[in-house]
Design an enzyme around this catalytic site. Sequence first.
Site, short mmCIF file in Angstrom:
data_model
loop_
_atom_site.label_atom_id
_atom_site.label_comp_id
_atom_site.label_asym_id
_atom_site.label_seq_id
_atom_site.Cartn_x
_atom_site.Cartn_y
_atom_site.Cartn_z
N ASN A 12 -2.97 -8.35 -15.38
CA ASN A 12 -1.79 -8.17 -14.54
C ASN A 12 -0.79 -7.28 -15.25
O ASN A 12 -0.30 -7.61 -16.33
CB ASN A 12 -1.16 -9.53 -14.22
N LYS A 57 0.61 -10.23 1.59
CA LYS A 57 1.75 -10.59 0.75
C LYS A 57 3.05 -10.31 1.50
O LYS A 57 3.36 -9.16 1.78
CB LYS A 57 1.67 -9.75 -0.53
N GLU A 117 -4.57 -5.42 -11.87
CA GLU A 117 -3.69 -6.05 -10.87
C GLU A 117 -2.26 -5.52 -10.97
O GLU A 117 -1.74 -5.36 -12.07
CB GLU A 117 -3.59 -7.57 -11.13
N SER A 118 -1.65 -5.34 -9.83
CA SER A 118 -0.21 -5.07 -9.66
C SER A 118 0.21 -3.63 -9.92
O SER A 118 -0.27 -2.96 -10.83
CB SER A 118 0.65 -5.97 -10.56
N GLU A 145 -4.38 -7.48 -0.57
CA GLU A 145 -3.60 -8.72 -0.52
C GLU A 145 -2.66 -8.83 0.67
O GLU A 145 -1.93 -7.89 0.99
CB GLU A 145 -2.79 -8.81 -1.81
N LYS A 205 -4.64 -16.98 -3.53
CA LYS A 205 -3.74 -16.54 -4.58
C LYS A 205 -2.58 -17.52 -4.65
O LYS A 205 -1.76 -17.60 -3.74
CB LYS A 205 -3.25 -15.14 -4.22
N GLU A 212 -6.47 -14.59 -14.83
CA GLU A 212 -5.45 -13.56 -15.06
C GLU A 212 -4.86 -13.60 -16.47
O GLU A 212 -4.46 -14.65 -16.96
CB GLU A 212 -4.33 -13.75 -14.03
O1 LIG Z 1 2.05 -6.13 -4.87
P1 LIG Z 1 1.33 -5.51 -6.02
O2 LIG Z 1 2.23 -4.93 -7.06
O3 LIG Z 1 0.26 -4.55 -5.56
O4 LIG Z 1 0.54 -6.69 -6.78
C1 LIG Z 1 -0.51 -7.43 -6.19
C2 LIG Z 1 -0.91 -8.61 -7.09
O5 LIG Z 1 -1.39 -8.09 -8.32
C3 LIG Z 1 0.26 -9.54 -7.34
O6 LIG Z 1 0.64 -10.06 -6.11
C4 LIG Z 1 -0.04 -10.67 -8.32
C5 LIG Z 1 -0.80 -10.60 -9.44
N1 LIG Z 1 -0.84 -11.80 -10.06
C6 LIG Z 1 -0.12 -12.68 -9.37
C7 LIG Z 1 0.10 -14.03 -9.58
C8 LIG Z 1 0.84 -14.72 -8.66
C9 LIG Z 1 1.38 -14.08 -7.55
C10 LIG Z 1 1.17 -12.74 -7.32
C11 LIG Z 1 0.40 -12.02 -8.22
#
Ligand SMILES: O=P(O)(O)OC[C@@H](O)[C@@H](O)c1c[nH]c2ccccc12
Length: 269
Positions: free
Chosen positions: A186, A56, A216-217, A54, A116, A165
Amino acid sequence: MSVLQSIVAGVREDLAVREQATSMDALKERASRLPSAIDAYQRLARDEVAVIAEVKRSSPSKGDLAEITDPASLATEYEAGGASVISVLTEQRRFGGSLTDLDAVRAKVDIPILRKDFIVTPYQVWEARAHGADVVLLIVAALEQMALEGLIERVHSLGMTALVEVHDTDEVARAVDAGARVVGVNARNLKTLEVDRHTFARVAPAIPDGILRVAESGIRDSHDVVEYARLGADAVLVGEALVKDRDPRTAVAEMVAAGAHPALRSVRP
Ligand SMILES: O=P(O)(O)OC[C@@H](O)[C@@H](O)c1c[nH]c2ccccc12
């Protein structure tokens, strides 16, 4: 108002401005001149755990993460490292992204791109396609069931892939009922913005076979990738750990190598 609701309220305001400037017909016309969307489902449905990397800049939970003056060159590094999909945040107010970033990345990479954002109307899906995206994120918690169904249908009818998601098993049921083929779990709770690394283990078993599972995340390194691989993830979505790494290509390559390890094949469900 929850964090999610306030983000969506801002997104709707910005959207109203873009709708004034560019008609839906203009988006459709622009989309019709592009090559078809790349089938991201196929790219994610392999034995190896795919990495979605990503672009970001910032987030509501962490504030500024990285400057990223050249999103296209970052995305090129991700692609060279073996990423399967590039995720580009286009939400402006909280994440510092834009459709300009999406355009810049599309001009430089050949692999599928995920737009995204907080998508709540078909206009945004057309917009994603008109700017060359192959995948869009749809957040179950931000959508009524009818809207979710309609958006998934629209995404599929444009030849694109929806990453749907969820945060809990009730949302998995909603995603599946609405026709999702790729579900992202997520680990970040959108109410508290905390990451709970046990979320995937709790929620993913509710996702039926044949539907791809994306973690995710909060993914920090290749150890986390191995952990999610063991739990049955088909892909991981990584932002912060990659934008903060001084060598994003190697950081992606390490995660890709971890997810491709042959020893994992026998343990994955
Ligand atoms: O930066 P991280 O913790 O690796 O996460 C990425 C991604 O999962 C996260 O940006 C995200 C997951 N779902 C979202 C919904 C909206 C905005 C952002 C996100």
